[in-house]
Design an enzyme around this catalytic site. Structure first.
Site, mmCIF file in Angstrom:
data_model
loop_
_atom_site.group_PDB
_atom_site.id
_atom_site.type_symbol
_atom_site.label_atom_id
_atom_site.label_comp_id
_atom_site.label_asym_id
_atom_site.label_seq_id
_atom_site.Cartn_x
_atom_site.Cartn_y
_atom_site.Cartn_z
ATOM 1 N N HIS A 104 2.784 6.515 -1.867
ATOM 2 C CA HIS A 104 1.774 6.813 -3.164
ATOM 3 C C HIS A 104 0.272 7.029 -2.523
ATOM 4 O O HIS A 104 0.086 6.178 -1.609
ATOM 5 C CB HIS A 104 1.847 5.740 -4.505
ATOM 6 C CG HIS A 104 1.207 4.596 -3.881
ATOM 7 N ND1 HIS A 104 2.204 3.591 -3.147
ATOM 8 C CD2 HIS A 104 -0.038 3.799 -4.265
ATOM 9 C CE1 HIS A 104 1.353 2.441 -2.962
ATOM 10 N NE2 HIS A 104 0.193 2.529 -3.544
ATOM 11 N N ASP A 106 -3.199 6.101 -4.093
ATOM 12 C CA ASP A 106 -3.729 5.249 -5.069
ATOM 13 C C ASP A 106 -4.152 5.976 -6.191
ATOM 14 O O ASP A 106 -5.072 6.872 -6.235
ATOM 15 C CB ASP A 106 -4.926 4.296 -4.612
ATOM 16 C CG ASP A 106 -4.545 3.215 -3.889
ATOM 17 O OD1 ASP A 106 -3.271 2.770 -3.871
ATOM 18 O OD2 ASP A 106 -5.160 2.595 -3.014
ATOM 19 N N HIS A 264 0.651 5.628 1.221
ATOM 20 C CA HIS A 264 0.918 4.478 2.031
ATOM 21 C C HIS A 264 2.175 3.802 1.197
ATOM 22 O O HIS A 264 2.333 4.165 0.015
ATOM 23 C CB HIS A 264 -0.221 3.520 1.904
ATOM 24 C CG HIS A 264 -0.990 3.344 0.664
ATOM 25 N ND1 HIS A 264 -1.856 4.294 0.121
ATOM 26 C CD2 HIS A 264 -0.970 2.108 -0.104
ATOM 27 C CE1 HIS A 264 -2.290 3.533 -0.882
ATOM 28 N NE2 HIS A 264 -1.867 2.467 -1.061
ATOM 29 N N ARG A 279 -8.359 -5.591 -2.360
ATOM 30 C CA ARG A 279 -8.625 -4.199 -2.154
ATOM 31 C C ARG A 279 -9.823 -3.772 -2.671
ATOM 32 O O ARG A 279 -10.011 -4.218 -3.934
ATOM 33 C CB ARG A 279 -7.489 -3.445 -2.361
ATOM 34 C CG ARG A 279 -7.636 -1.886 -2.137
ATOM 35 C CD ARG A 279 -6.786 -1.151 -2.723
ATOM 36 N NE ARG A 279 -6.698 -0.970 -4.179
ATOM 37 C CZ ARG A 279 -5.671 -0.844 -4.955
ATOM 38 N NH1 ARG A 279 -4.629 -0.623 -4.475
ATOM 39 N NH2 ARG A 279 -5.832 -0.728 -6.251
#
Length: 288
Positions: A104, A106, A264, A279
């Site tokens: 995917h 983000d 990722h 993150r």
């Protein structure tokens, strides 16, 4: 003339990823020349890795903010003292979740998906828990010419309701959809900084929105399942190893990636061990 650089970047594969040496991310956060060099390396390698960065959360946020304002997340928990820093904690108090172990980009369910992110490993399992990144410029470049022609003008729908919302009650799922309606993006987007063409479908993508035209459809079978078969073929390109780099996390290691041109996959092969990440996601712009 040889150009002297302060950051030593070692490529990890032929197509994506480099590990940085001789650099402190805390210094990059406050040094214009170092940040400019890091940004150039990011555009070249698409994801950068650095180990042994024992910096504060404030310095983590400051580095990410050099790229632009940070975003929150409607489902994942954030750090109350550092807005924009999202906690991705998989520990013994929570059941295994399977939101990350799919290829995917983000938050493509946003109208303006993130530009990128700075991810830190806080705690890693003794074995497992790697993350894979994929070069979607290379994935597009190596598509057959006939496929490129076929998808050139196509657009696709991206949904948080169909992904994060799937495990919610119908009421919460409807509320999530009202707050974050599905976004529509081109199947092939252009990188705003490099001009590269990017294959831009991933696990948040639900369907192609403008496939049903006389050029593509004679009978219903051409549209359904024809369109979904094409979309599935495009999404599978992210799983090709030649486009990938795989990173083994250690405590206080960082990954910085360009979300516009990569996907990722967080490998969830470590349960019931603990994996804790933090993150900082950077607000992006509308794909074109």
């Amino acid at each position: 003339m040889t150009v002297r650089t302060a950051i030593h970047a070692v490529p990890l594969t032929a197509t994506i990823g480099a590990e940085l040496h001789g650099v402190s991310l805390a210094e990059v956060a406050v040094d214009d020349a170092l940040f400019a060099e890091l940004r150039t390396l990011l555009l070249r390698h698409k994801v950068l890795f650095v180990r042994d960065q024992d910096i504060t959360r404030a310095e983590h946020v400051a580095l990410a903010e050099r790229f632009g304002p940070l975003e929150d997340h409607p489902v994942l928990g954030g750090d109350p003292d550092h807005p924009g820093l999202v906690r991705i904690y998989k520990d013994l108090d929570s059941a295994p979740e399977h939101y990350e172990n799919a290829y995917h980009c983000d938050a493509t369910w946003r109208v303006d998906p993130p530009m990128g992110a700075v991810l830190r490993c806080v705690e890693t399992p003794p074995v497992g828990g790697d993350t894979i990144w994929v070069n979607m410029v290379e994935a597009y470049r190596r598509l057959p010419r006939s496929v490129k022609s076929r998808i050139a003008s196509l657009r696709a729908r991206h949904s948080i309701e169909a992904s994060f919302g799937a495990a919610m009650t119908p009421e919460k799922r409807r509320d999530l959809h009202e707050r974050f309606p599905d976004a529509e993006h081109p199947v092939v987007r252009t990188h705003p900084d490099t001009g590269e063409e990017i294959l831009f479908v991933n696990s948040f993508t639900t369907h192609l929105v403008n496939y049903h035209t006389p050029d593509n459809v004679r009978f219903g079978a051409d549209y359904a399942p024809g369109a979904s078969e094409l979309l599935n073929y495009l999404m599978r390109q992210a799983s090709i190893p030649e486009y990938q780099v795989r990173w083994r996390w250690t405590e206080n290691s960082f990954a910085i990636w360009d979300n516009r041109c990569t996907q990722h996959y967080a490998v969830q092969d470590y349960w019931p061990a603990v994996r804790k990440m933090e993150r900082a996601g950077i607000i992006g712009d509308r794909p074109f």
